[in-house]
Enzyme design. Structure first.
Site, PDB file in Angstrom:
ATOM      1  N   ASP A   1       1.022  -1.256   0.048  1.00  0.00           N
ATOM      2  CA  ASP A   1      -0.227  -0.022   0.253  1.00  0.00           C
ATOM      3  C   ASP A   1       1.003   1.223   0.100  1.00  0.00           C
ATOM      4  OD1 ASP A   1       0.931  -0.694   2.534  1.00  0.00           O
ATOM      5  OD2 ASP A   1      -1.084  -0.734   3.314  1.00  0.00           O
TER       6      ASP A   1
ATOM      7  N   ASP B   1      -7.535  -2.882  14.536  1.00  0.00           N
ATOM      8  CA  ASP B   1      -8.887  -3.405  14.385  1.00  0.00           C
ATOM      9  C   ASP B   1      -8.889  -4.649  13.109  1.00  0.00           C
ATOM     10  OD1 ASP B   1      -7.853  -2.116  11.954  1.00  0.00           O
ATOM     11  OD2 ASP B   1      -9.533  -0.528  11.866  1.00  0.00           O
TER      12      ASP B   1
ATOM     13  N   HIS C   1      -7.319  -4.938  10.384  1.00  0.00           N
ATOM     14  CA  HIS C   1      -7.279  -4.547   8.831  1.00  0.00           C
ATOM     15  C   HIS C   1      -5.908  -5.152   8.371  1.00  0.00           C
ATOM     16  CE1 HIS C   1      -5.346  -0.548  10.031  1.00  0.00           C
ATOM     17  NE2 HIS C   1      -4.516  -0.983   8.977  1.00  0.00           N
TER      18      HIS C   1
ATOM     19  N   GLU D   1      -9.796  -1.903   5.336  1.00  0.00           N
ATOM     20  CA  GLU D   1     -10.433  -1.474   6.547  1.00  0.00           C
ATOM     21  C   GLU D   1     -11.681  -2.389   6.814  1.00  0.00           C
ATOM     22  OE1 GLU D   1      -8.770   0.504   8.690  1.00  0.00           O
ATOM     23  OE2 GLU D   1      -8.380   2.607   7.789  1.00  0.00           O
TER      24      GLU D   1
HETATM   25  C1  GLP Z   1      -0.945   0.380   8.412  1.00  0.00           C
HETATM   26  C2  GLP Z   1      -0.552  -0.497   7.234  1.00  0.00           C
HETATM   27  C3  GLP Z   1      -0.749  -2.103   7.427  1.00  0.00           C
HETATM   28  C4  GLP Z   1      -0.063  -2.222   8.941  1.00  0.00           C
HETATM   29  C5  GLP Z   1      -0.673  -1.657   9.771  1.00  0.00           C
HETATM   30  C6  GLP Z   1      -0.344  -1.792  11.260  1.00  0.00           C
HETATM   31  O1  GLP Z   1      -2.248   0.484   8.339  1.00  0.00           O
HETATM   32  N1  GLP Z   1      -1.222  -0.129   6.077  1.00  0.00           N
HETATM   33  O2  GLP Z   1      -0.186  -2.808   6.473  1.00  0.00           O
HETATM   34  O3  GLP Z   1      -0.243  -3.786   8.802  1.00  0.00           O
HETATM   35  O4  GLP Z   1      -0.324  -0.194   9.444  1.00  0.00           O
HETATM   36  O5  GLP Z   1       1.157  -1.350  11.626  1.00  0.00           O
HETATM   37  P1  GLP Z   1       2.037  -1.672  12.700  1.00  0.00           P
HETATM   38  O6  GLP Z   1       2.802  -2.882  12.145  1.00  0.00           O
HETATM   39  O7  GLP Z   1       3.065  -0.568  12.763  1.00  0.00           O
HETATM   40  O8  GLP Z   1       1.119  -2.105  13.848  1.00  0.00           O
END
Ligand code: GLP
Length: 261
Positions: free
Chosen positions: A70, A139, A141, A146
């Site tokens: 992303d 959450d 995702h 989402e």
């Molecule tokens: C963002 C990214 C996700 C990632 C999430 C959790 O939303 N788009 O791909 O998994 O953050 O991030 P973290 O690993 O910092 O908790």
């Protein structure tokens, strides 16, 4: 679905890095190994370990093609919170991957829909993704899919929820107004089409998401739960993330996959 439970974040990261290196090293087909990659704090330990292994000659990325999950819409590459910047700063600049093998969604293009279509086509042109590494939001995702995103969704434009904007504000001077409101993201379907999916779920803040992913039903409210339908889905997690698992489920996975490579 396999759930690999490790003592802490470091051991989990080392396990996942070794798993990825083994997959690349065991790839004997006459085409590049195609690797899907995430950003976030979860994969940082894996990237650090893979960089070390690359420098020690234990794995090479010369025959690896990557596709990132992303990218924010409207952040230039040079912005230190763009995912392009994150990936180069934490991984690509330190390994032997040819620059032309790196694929990232362009959140600055005038044609966002076209960009997403081209991304799907490019993935298909390589014969699909061999291994998609991912994380997961609090959450539940996956990528920027989402809650209530279709579990068969493809790469497209996503509107971020207030929850995600709040969680990510920590990277934007704690100012929710500075967090981009939209992003480009591979779909849940795009991730699940990969031959293997490996998700990193660590820390207490992810314990609810892990529970929904492992022992709730397949539910678009927790898009990560789509992994239950995947023929080769793996979750690597740490003890802290297991706080909401039922004891029998925790014990089952701990025992069954204790020696999993
Ligand atoms: C963002 C990214 C996700 C990632 C999430 C959790 O939303 N788009 O791909 O998994 O953050 O991030 P973290 O690993 O910092 O908790």
């Amino acid at each position: 679905m396999k759930v690999i439970i490790k003592e802490n974040y470091e051991v989990m990261s080392d396990w996942a890095a070794q798993h990825i290196a083994d997959a690349i090293n065991n790839h004997k087909e006459n085409r590049p190994f195609v690797l899907g990659l995430p950003t976030g704090s979860s994969p940082l330990g894996v990237y650090k370990k893979l960089v070390e292994m690359n420098k020690e000659g234990k794995v090479s990325f010369k025959n690896v093609v990557t596709f990132n999950m992303d990218e924010y819409v409207g952040l230039p590459k040079e912005h230190d919170q763009s995912y392009w910047y994150f990936m180069h700063d934490n991984f690509f600049n330190h390994i032997d991957i040819p620059k032309e093998n790196i694929n990232m969604l362009d959140g600055m293009t005038d044609d966002l829909e076209g960009e997403c279509l081209r991304y799907e086509e490019k993935i298909a042109s390589y014969g699909g993704i061999d291994l998609f590494l991912g994380g997961c939001g609090v959450d539940g995702h996956i990528a920027f899919n989402e809650p209530f995103t279709s579990l068969s969704s493809r790469t497209g434009v996503r509107v971020l929820t207030k929850n995600t904007l709040m969680v990510n504000a920590r990277f934007f001077e704690n100012d929710i107004n500075k967090v981009p409101k939209t992003a480009l993201s591979v779909g849940v379907g795009t991730v699940c089409d990969s031959k293997q999916v490996l998700l990193l779920i660590s820390g207490e803040s992810k314990s609810r998401a892990l529970r929904h992913c492992v022992s709730g039903g397949v539910d678009h409210a927790w898009t990560v739960s789509a992994l239950q339908m995947h023929p080769d889905g793996i979750i690597a997690c740490d003890e802290e993330a297991c706080g909401e698992l039922k004891v029998e489920i925790y014990k089952y996975f701990k025992e069954v996959y204790k020696d999993e490579k």
